[in-house]
Design a protein around this motif. Structure first.
Motif, PDB file in Angstrom:
ATOM      1  N   GLY A 109      48.095  35.134  34.414  1.00  0.00           N
ATOM      2  CA  GLY A 109      47.851  33.704  34.299  1.00  0.00           C
ATOM      3  C   GLY A 109      49.023  33.029  33.615  1.00  0.00           C
ATOM      4  O   GLY A 109      50.056  33.640  33.338  1.00  0.00           O
ATOM      5  N   GLU A 110      48.824  31.750  33.317  1.00  0.00           N
ATOM      6  CA  GLU A 110      49.893  30.951  32.720  1.00  0.00           C
ATOM      7  C   GLU A 110      49.997  31.188  31.218  1.00  0.00           C
ATOM      8  O   GLU A 110      51.035  31.574  30.695  1.00  0.00           O
ATOM      9  CB  GLU A 110      49.589  29.487  33.011  1.00  0.00           C
ATOM     10  N   PHE A 149      41.456  34.728  30.001  1.00  0.00           N
ATOM     11  CA  PHE A 149      40.465  34.379  31.018  1.00  0.00           C
ATOM     12  C   PHE A 149      39.026  34.672  30.578  1.00  0.00           C
ATOM     13  O   PHE A 149      38.311  35.448  31.203  1.00  0.00           O
ATOM     14  CB  PHE A 149      40.782  35.076  32.352  1.00  0.00           C
ATOM     15  N   SER A 155      37.242  29.593  33.891  1.00  0.00           N
ATOM     16  CA  SER A 155      38.108  30.255  34.870  1.00  0.00           C
ATOM     17  C   SER A 155      37.838  31.754  34.908  1.00  0.00           C
ATOM     18  O   SER A 155      37.858  32.383  35.971  1.00  0.00           O
ATOM     19  CB  SER A 155      39.579  30.022  34.528  1.00  0.00           C
ATOM     20  N   ASN A 176      48.972  37.142  30.606  1.00  0.00           N
ATOM     21  CA  ASN A 176      49.524  35.803  30.816  1.00  0.00           C
ATOM     22  C   ASN A 176      51.041  35.807  30.709  1.00  0.00           C
ATOM     23  O   ASN A 176      51.629  36.710  30.098  1.00  0.00           O
ATOM     24  CB  ASN A 176      48.964  34.824  29.778  1.00  0.00           C
ATOM     25  N   ASP A 211      51.710  22.884  29.953  1.00  0.00           N
ATOM     26  CA  ASP A 211      52.407  24.011  30.577  1.00  0.00           C
ATOM     27  C   ASP A 211      53.427  24.568  29.589  1.00  0.00           C
ATOM     28  O   ASP A 211      54.039  23.813  28.821  1.00  0.00           O
ATOM     29  CB  ASP A 211      53.164  23.563  31.834  1.00  0.00           C
ATOM     30  N   LEU A 270      48.209  34.118  39.263  1.00  0.00           N
ATOM     31  CA  LEU A 270      47.119  33.146  39.326  1.00  0.00           C
ATOM     32  C   LEU A 270      47.628  31.739  39.046  1.00  0.00           C
ATOM     33  O   LEU A 270      47.668  31.285  37.903  1.00  0.00           O
ATOM     34  CB  LEU A 270      46.022  33.521  38.314  1.00  0.00           C
ATOM     35  N   GLY A 271      48.062  31.054  40.106  1.00  0.00           N
ATOM     36  CA  GLY A 271      48.506  29.675  39.958  1.00  0.00           C
ATOM     37  C   GLY A 271      50.010  29.507  40.074  1.00  0.00           C
ATOM     38  O   GLY A 271      50.777  30.467  40.190  1.00  0.00           O
ATOM     39  N   LYS A 272      50.423  28.241  40.015  1.00  0.00           N
ATOM     40  CA  LYS A 272      51.816  27.856  40.275  1.00  0.00           C
ATOM     41  C   LYS A 272      52.793  28.407  39.234  1.00  0.00           C
ATOM     42  O   LYS A 272      53.833  28.967  39.586  1.00  0.00           O
ATOM     43  CB  LYS A 272      51.907  26.328  40.322  1.00  0.00           C
ATOM     44  N   CYS A 285      48.228  33.642  44.405  1.00  0.00           N
ATOM     45  CA  CYS A 285      46.812  33.277  44.433  1.00  0.00           C
ATOM     46  C   CYS A 285      46.628  31.931  43.736  1.00  0.00           C
ATOM     47  O   CYS A 285      47.313  31.657  42.743  1.00  0.00           O
ATOM     48  CB  CYS A 285      45.990  34.355  43.722  1.00  0.00           C
ATOM     49  N   HIS A 302      44.833  29.399  41.217  1.00  0.00           N
ATOM     50  CA  HIS A 302      44.200  29.641  39.920  1.00  0.00           C
ATOM     51  C   HIS A 302      42.687  29.504  40.078  1.00  0.00           C
ATOM     52  O   HIS A 302      42.216  28.630  40.803  1.00  0.00           O
ATOM     53  CB  HIS A 302      44.723  28.627  38.899  1.00  0.00           C
TER      54      HIS A 302
END
Length: 198
Positions: free
Chosen positions: A43-44, A57, A61, A83, A94, A122-124, A159, A161
Motif C-alpha cells: 500500500g501507500e 490495512f 480498506s 506499505n 500522499d 495497491l493503488g497509484k 491493482c 486500492h
C-alpha cells in the motif's frame, strides 16, 4: 520480531529520516504476514487506524481486502502486507518523493527477503513507486510487469486500492478480478477457504 527479521529489513525500528512523518506518527508500522509469503501487498502508507494499531490495512480498506482474499481462497495470515512508507503522513496526505525515497531501501529489503511469487501494488502511489513510471491504475489493473528489486526480479501486479471500491462501486469488478488473478498465480482455490469445512 526475531533478530533475523530485523536483519533482513522486515522490521524497521527508530528511523528518523523524515521529519514530518516522525512528527505525525505514533509508531512505525512494519509489514505483517509470513516472511516467506507467496504474495506481498504493498500500500501507500499507514492511515489513522494503522498508526494506532501498528498494522497495515486494518481499517475499512483492510476489511475490503480481507473479504476479497477470503472469496478467492486466501487468508490474511497467508499473505504479507506492507506499505511504501512505514509512518503515517500528516492529514493522510500522499508521501512526498523524498519520503518515498527514504523508505525505499526498507521496502526493497523486505521484498528481496520475502521473495514472493507476486507483488501486488495497491493503488497509484505504490504502482508508480515500484514500476518507476506513470501508471493509469484503472486501465492497467491486472497487468503484470517484472522489475528489479535489489538482486531479485519480481513480478508486480497493478491493482486498484481497496478504498476505491468504497467510493466508486464501478471499481469492485476491477479489484476483484485482480485479486482473482493473484489467487490463480499462487494456486489458491477460488472461493475455498484453506480451512475447508471449518
Amino acid at each position: 520480531m526475531s533478530e533475523s527479521e530485523n536483519m533482513t529489513g522486515l522490521c524497521v525500528e527508530g528511523c528518523e529520516e523524515c521529519p514530518d512523518l516522525v512528527a505525525s506518527r505514533s509508531r512505525i508500522v512494519n509489514g505483517v504476514g509470513p516472511a516467506d509469503a507467496d504474495v506481498v501487498f504493498v500500500g501507500e502508507g499507514p492511515g489513522a487506524n494503522e498508526d494506532e494499531r501498528g498494522e497495515p490495512f486494518v481499517g475499512r480498506s483492510g476489511d475490503v481486502l480481507n473479504a476479497a482474499l477470503a472469496d478467492h481462497g486466501l487468508g490474511r495470515s497467508d499473505v504479507r502486507i506492507t506499505n511504501c512508507v512505514r509512518c503515517r503522513p500528516p492529514e493522510n496526505r500522499d508521501p512526498t518523493d523524498a519520503e518515498l525515497a527514504n523508505c525505499r531501501p526498507y521496502l526493497d529489503a523486505e521484498l528481496e527477503a520475502v521473495d514472493p511469487d507476486v507483488v501486488v501494488a495497491l493503488g497509484k502511489v505504490p504502482a508508480q513507486h515500484l514500476l518507476g513510471r506513470d501508471v493509469a491504475v484503472t486501465k492497467e489493473a491486472g497487468t503484470i510487469e517484472t522489475v528489479a528489486v535489489g538482486d531479485a526480479r519480481l513480478d508486480v501486479l497493478v491493482c486498484v486500492h481497496p478504498a476505491a471500491t468504497l467510493y466508486d462501486r464501478s471499481q469492485e469488478d476491477t479489484f476483484e478480478s485482480a485479486i482473482e488473478k493473484v489467487a490463480t498465480i499462487v494456486g489458491a482455490e477460488g472461493g475455498q477457504s484453506s480451512l475447508g469445512d471449518f
